[in-house]
Design a protein around this motif. Structure first.
Motif, PDB file in Angstrom:
ATOM      1  N   ALA A 265     -40.117  -2.029   4.910  1.00 37.79           N
ATOM      2  CA  ALA A 265     -40.437  -1.588   6.268  1.00 37.79           C
ATOM      3  C   ALA A 265     -39.898  -0.188   6.516  1.00 37.79           C
ATOM      4  O   ALA A 265     -38.683   0.024   6.449  1.00 37.79           O
ATOM      5  CB  ALA A 265     -39.846  -2.556   7.291  1.00 37.79           C
ATOM      6  N   PRO A 266     -40.743   0.789   6.823  1.00 38.26           N
ATOM      7  CA  PRO A 266     -40.253   2.128   7.154  1.00 38.26           C
ATOM      8  C   PRO A 266     -39.390   2.114   8.411  1.00 38.26           C
ATOM      9  O   PRO A 266     -39.657   1.357   9.358  1.00 38.26           O
ATOM     10  CB  PRO A 266     -41.544   2.924   7.382  1.00 38.26           C
ATOM     11  N   LEU A 267     -38.364   2.948   8.421  1.00 40.31           N
ATOM     12  CA  LEU A 267     -37.493   3.111   9.578  1.00 40.31           C
ATOM     13  C   LEU A 267     -37.642   4.525  10.112  1.00 40.31           C
ATOM     14  O   LEU A 267     -37.389   5.496   9.394  1.00 40.31           O
ATOM     15  CB  LEU A 267     -36.033   2.861   9.192  1.00 40.31           C
ATOM     16  N   VAL A 268     -38.056   4.633  11.356  1.00 39.91           N
ATOM     17  CA  VAL A 268     -38.129   5.920  12.039  1.00 39.91           C
ATOM     18  C   VAL A 268     -36.786   6.161  12.715  1.00 39.91           C
ATOM     19  O   VAL A 268     -36.309   5.325  13.492  1.00 39.91           O
ATOM     20  CB  VAL A 268     -39.258   5.925  13.083  1.00 39.91           C
ATOM     21  N   ILE A 269     -36.158   7.293  12.415  1.00 41.76           N
ATOM     22  CA  ILE A 269     -34.881   7.646  13.026  1.00 41.76           C
ATOM     23  C   ILE A 269     -35.158   8.581  14.200  1.00 41.76           C
ATOM     24  O   ILE A 269     -35.526   9.738  14.006  1.00 41.76           O
ATOM     25  CB  ILE A 269     -33.928   8.318  12.018  1.00 41.76           C
TER      26      ILE A 269
ATOM     27  N   ILE B 232     -49.215   4.895  16.455  1.00 43.58           N
ATOM     28  CA  ILE B 232     -48.112   4.033  16.025  1.00 43.58           C
ATOM     29  C   ILE B 232     -47.096   4.055  17.163  1.00 43.58           C
ATOM     30  O   ILE B 232     -46.312   4.988  17.288  1.00 43.58           O
ATOM     31  CB  ILE B 232     -47.474   4.532  14.714  1.00 43.58           C
ATOM     32  N   LEU B 233     -47.137   3.032  18.002  1.00 42.00           N
ATOM     33  CA  LEU B 233     -46.316   3.021  19.202  1.00 42.00           C
ATOM     34  C   LEU B 233     -44.878   2.636  18.888  1.00 42.00           C
ATOM     35  O   LEU B 233     -44.610   1.785  18.046  1.00 42.00           O
ATOM     36  CB  LEU B 233     -46.875   2.017  20.216  1.00 42.00           C
ATOM     37  N   SER B 234     -43.966   3.250  19.610  1.00 46.02           N
ATOM     38  CA  SER B 234     -42.562   2.844  19.589  1.00 46.02           C
ATOM     39  C   SER B 234     -42.046   2.907  21.016  1.00 46.02           C
ATOM     40  O   SER B 234     -42.661   3.520  21.892  1.00 46.02           O
ATOM     41  CB  SER B 234     -41.739   3.756  18.676  1.00 46.02           C
ATOM     42  N   LEU B 235     -40.917   2.246  21.248  1.00 55.15           N
ATOM     43  CA  LEU B 235     -40.287   2.344  22.563  1.00 55.15           C
ATOM     44  C   LEU B 235     -39.827   3.800  22.718  1.00 55.15           C
ATOM     45  O   LEU B 235     -40.629   4.703  22.499  1.00 55.15           O
ATOM     46  CB  LEU B 235     -39.135   1.344  22.668  1.00 55.15           C
ATOM     47  N   THR B 236     -38.684   4.083  23.131  1.00 55.75           N
ATOM     48  CA  THR B 236     -38.075   5.413  23.145  1.00 55.75           C
ATOM     49  C   THR B 236     -36.715   5.260  23.796  1.00 55.75           C
ATOM     50  O   THR B 236     -36.258   4.126  24.039  1.00 55.75           O
ATOM     51  CB  THR B 236     -38.958   6.465  23.872  1.00 55.75           C
TER      52      THR B 236
ATOM     53  N   CYS C 287     -47.463  -0.877  15.826  1.00 55.90           N
ATOM     54  CA  CYS C 287     -46.235  -0.711  16.592  1.00 55.90           C
ATOM     55  C   CYS C 287     -45.002  -0.849  15.718  1.00 55.90           C
ATOM     56  O   CYS C 287     -45.012  -1.580  14.710  1.00 55.90           O
ATOM     57  CB  CYS C 287     -46.160  -1.749  17.716  1.00 55.90           C
ATOM     58  N   LEU C 288     -43.944  -0.143  16.123  1.00 49.48           N
ATOM     59  CA  LEU C 288     -42.648  -0.200  15.473  1.00 49.48           C
ATOM     60  C   LEU C 288     -41.713  -1.077  16.294  1.00 49.48           C
ATOM     61  O   LEU C 288     -41.667  -0.973  17.522  1.00 49.48           O
ATOM     62  CB  LEU C 288     -42.052   1.204  15.359  1.00 49.48           C
ATOM     63  N   ALA C 289     -40.965  -1.906  15.600  1.00 45.72           N
ATOM     64  CA  ALA C 289     -40.059  -2.827  16.271  1.00 45.72           C
ATOM     65  C   ALA C 289     -38.918  -2.083  16.952  1.00 45.72           C
ATOM     66  O   ALA C 289     -38.442  -1.053  16.478  1.00 45.72           O
ATOM     67  CB  ALA C 289     -39.500  -3.840  15.271  1.00 45.72           C
ATOM     68  N   THR C 290     -38.482  -2.652  18.066  1.00 46.28           N
ATOM     69  CA  THR C 290     -37.247  -2.249  18.731  1.00 46.28           C
ATOM     70  C   THR C 290     -36.153  -3.226  18.311  1.00 46.28           C
ATOM     71  O   THR C 290     -36.384  -4.437  18.279  1.00 46.28           O
ATOM     72  CB  THR C 290     -37.432  -2.263  20.260  1.00 46.28           C
ATOM     73  N   LEU C 291     -34.965  -2.717  17.992  1.00 48.14           N
ATOM     74  CA  LEU C 291     -33.897  -3.554  17.457  1.00 48.14           C
ATOM     75  C   LEU C 291     -32.655  -3.493  18.345  1.00 48.14           C
ATOM     76  O   LEU C 291     -32.321  -2.424  18.865  1.00 48.14           O
ATOM     77  CB  LEU C 291     -33.521  -3.096  16.043  1.00 48.14           C
ATOM     78  N   PRO C 292     -31.946  -4.625  18.493  1.00 44.03           N
ATOM     79  CA  PRO C 292     -30.683  -4.645  19.238  1.00 44.03           C
ATOM     80  C   PRO C 292     -29.547  -4.110  18.368  1.00 44.03           C
ATOM     81  O   PRO C 292     -28.777  -4.862  17.768  1.00 44.03           O
ATOM     82  CB  PRO C 292     -30.506  -6.128  19.575  1.00 44.03           C
TER      83      PRO C 292
ATOM     84  N   GLU D 184     -43.271 -12.219  11.158  1.00 41.32           N
ATOM     85  CA  GLU D 184     -43.963 -13.112  12.087  1.00 41.32           C
ATOM     86  C   GLU D 184     -44.919 -12.377  13.018  1.00 41.32           C
ATOM     87  O   GLU D 184     -45.992 -12.901  13.329  1.00 41.32           O
ATOM     88  CB  GLU D 184     -42.940 -13.903  12.913  1.00 41.32           C
ATOM     89  N   LEU D 185     -44.530 -11.182  13.464  1.00 42.66           N
ATOM     90  CA  LEU D 185     -45.332 -10.476  14.460  1.00 42.66           C
ATOM     91  C   LEU D 185     -46.263  -9.439  13.855  1.00 42.66           C
ATOM     92  O   LEU D 185     -47.187  -8.983  14.514  1.00 42.66           O
ATOM     93  CB  LEU D 185     -44.417  -9.795  15.484  1.00 42.66           C
ATOM     94  N   GLY D 186     -46.022  -9.027  12.618  1.00 44.91           N
ATOM     95  CA  GLY D 186     -46.900  -8.062  11.976  1.00 44.91           C
ATOM     96  C   GLY D 186     -46.655  -6.620  12.366  1.00 44.91           C
ATOM     97  O   GLY D 186     -47.525  -5.763  12.132  1.00 44.91           O
ATOM     98  N   LEU D 187     -45.482  -6.306  12.945  1.00 44.58           N
ATOM     99  CA  LEU D 187     -45.180  -4.907  13.242  1.00 44.58           C
ATOM    100  C   LEU D 187     -44.942  -4.158  11.934  1.00 44.58           C
ATOM    101  O   LEU D 187     -44.580  -4.751  10.923  1.00 44.58           O
ATOM    102  CB  LEU D 187     -43.971  -4.803  14.175  1.00 44.58           C
TER     103      LEU D 187
END
Length: 333
Positions: free
Chosen positions: A165-169, A69-73, A109-114, A131-134
């Motif tokens: 949608a789960p949120l990873v902190i 489960i990819l995320s940015l960092t 993948c997990l979304a990156t948010l502004p 739309e993207l299916g993340l």
């Protein structure tokens, strides 16, 4: 089956845009030729698997990881000007969606948010999921020093709750990072502090009363939350200014959070297991950061003195349920 729920990737488009547009980070080569991403309070040394899918898949193959489960960092995109942050978030999420499309059996993948604009972040979360299916999003434990329990961030939680949608902190540099400049203490201690602080503030601020179906995943085994939660509970009952603020006891909220296993001491993992139970632990490696370990992460779970069914839940079963992965075969390698 093994599903790594805490592992990071920098898409190529993000790195290119970062080098061209960022005012908050610098990307350069060190004396050994490695790419190093510097940001306020800390830095990341990029391994090949940070930005190469081929290197990533090779590492997963070696370690027996079936899916990631990819995320940015860190540093995320919230330190940029709003328009730059929004553009970078879209670049990351579009590339993450393409990775899912190309490798449906290997990556989600997990979304990156502004996060510097909660309204823009909520819109991007909806786009990324619908739309993207993340499969969720990653938030940071503070946004430019602002604690994320503040009402200004609630539009994000409202959107996440509505989407399921789960949120990873994920931790980032705490506001007092200047006091942790030596010995890599931001990563070694500051992250655990900020993770714990955020989890406790989210509860005591009533965020989980306002959004009771919000799904939160705390990284690094919750920081020191399993160790200190009883003290928070005791203080809530003792201090008149806290007592009665919540609909339930603080411990109830803490134990409804998910924790990942990015803390590889068996005794600590057993404490985390006792704290939230076998249904709320998720395998995580923190790969490919220098402090991560994709090989040790699953091995330490498999060596714990717990029932095979509990190991199966931690290694993959809980992730399959939480992220809707039941369609993924257990023989993907």
């Amino acid at each position: 089956m093994r599903i790594d729920c805490h592992t990071h990737f920098y898409p190529a488009g993000y790195l290119h845009a970062l080098a061209a547009e960022s005012e908050a980070t610098t990307l350069q080569r060190d004396a050994d030729g490695r790419m190093v991403l510097h940001y306020a309070g800390d830095y990341n040394v990029l391994a090949p698997a940070h930005h190469s899918l081929e290197a990533r898949l090779a590492d997963m193959e070696r370690a027996g990881i079936d899916m990631a489960i990819l995320s940015l960092t860190t540093p995320g995109v919230h330190g940029e000007r709003p328009e730059v942050g929004e553009r970078l978030a879209r670049i990351v999420n579009d590339e993450f969606a393409e990775i899912q499309r190309r490798y449906p059996q290997r990556f989600r993948c997990l979304a990156t948010l502004p996060l510097q604009s909660s309204e823009a972040a909520a819109r991007e979360l909806e786009r990324a999921v619908r739309e993207l299916g993340l499969v969720g999003a990653m938030l940071f434990s503070n946004v430019n020093g602002r604690p994320i329990d503040l009402p200004e961030f609630w539009p994000i939680y409202e959107a996440a709750e509505a989407l399921g949608a789960p949120l990873v902190i994920h931790p980032t540099s705490p506001p007092f990072a200047d006091h942790l400049a030596d010995y890599r203490l931001v990563a070694l201690l500051g992250f655990a502090y900020d993770t714990t602080l955020t989890a406790v503030r989210m509860v005591l601020a009533g965020v989980l009363d306002r959004f009771p179906r919000l799904i939160l995943i705390q990284t690094h085994l919750g920081g020191v939350l399993p160790y200190l939660a009883e003290r928070v509970q005791r203080g809530y009952r003792a201090y008149p200014e806290l007592r009665g603020r919540l609909e339930r006891d603080p411990m109830d909220y803490f134990r409804e959070m998910y924790l990942d296993t990015v803390l590889f001491d068996p005794a600590c993992l057993l404490l985390g297991l006792a704290f939230v139970g076998e249904d709320r632990l998720l395998l995580g490696s923190d790969h490919p950061h220098q402090v991560g370990d994709i090989d040790k992460a699953p091995r330490v779970i498999e060596e714990l003195p717990i029932a095979p069914r509990a190991k199966q839940k931690i290694l993959s079963g809980n992730a399959r349920r939480l992220f809707g992965l039941d369609q993924i075969s257990a023989s993907v390698v």
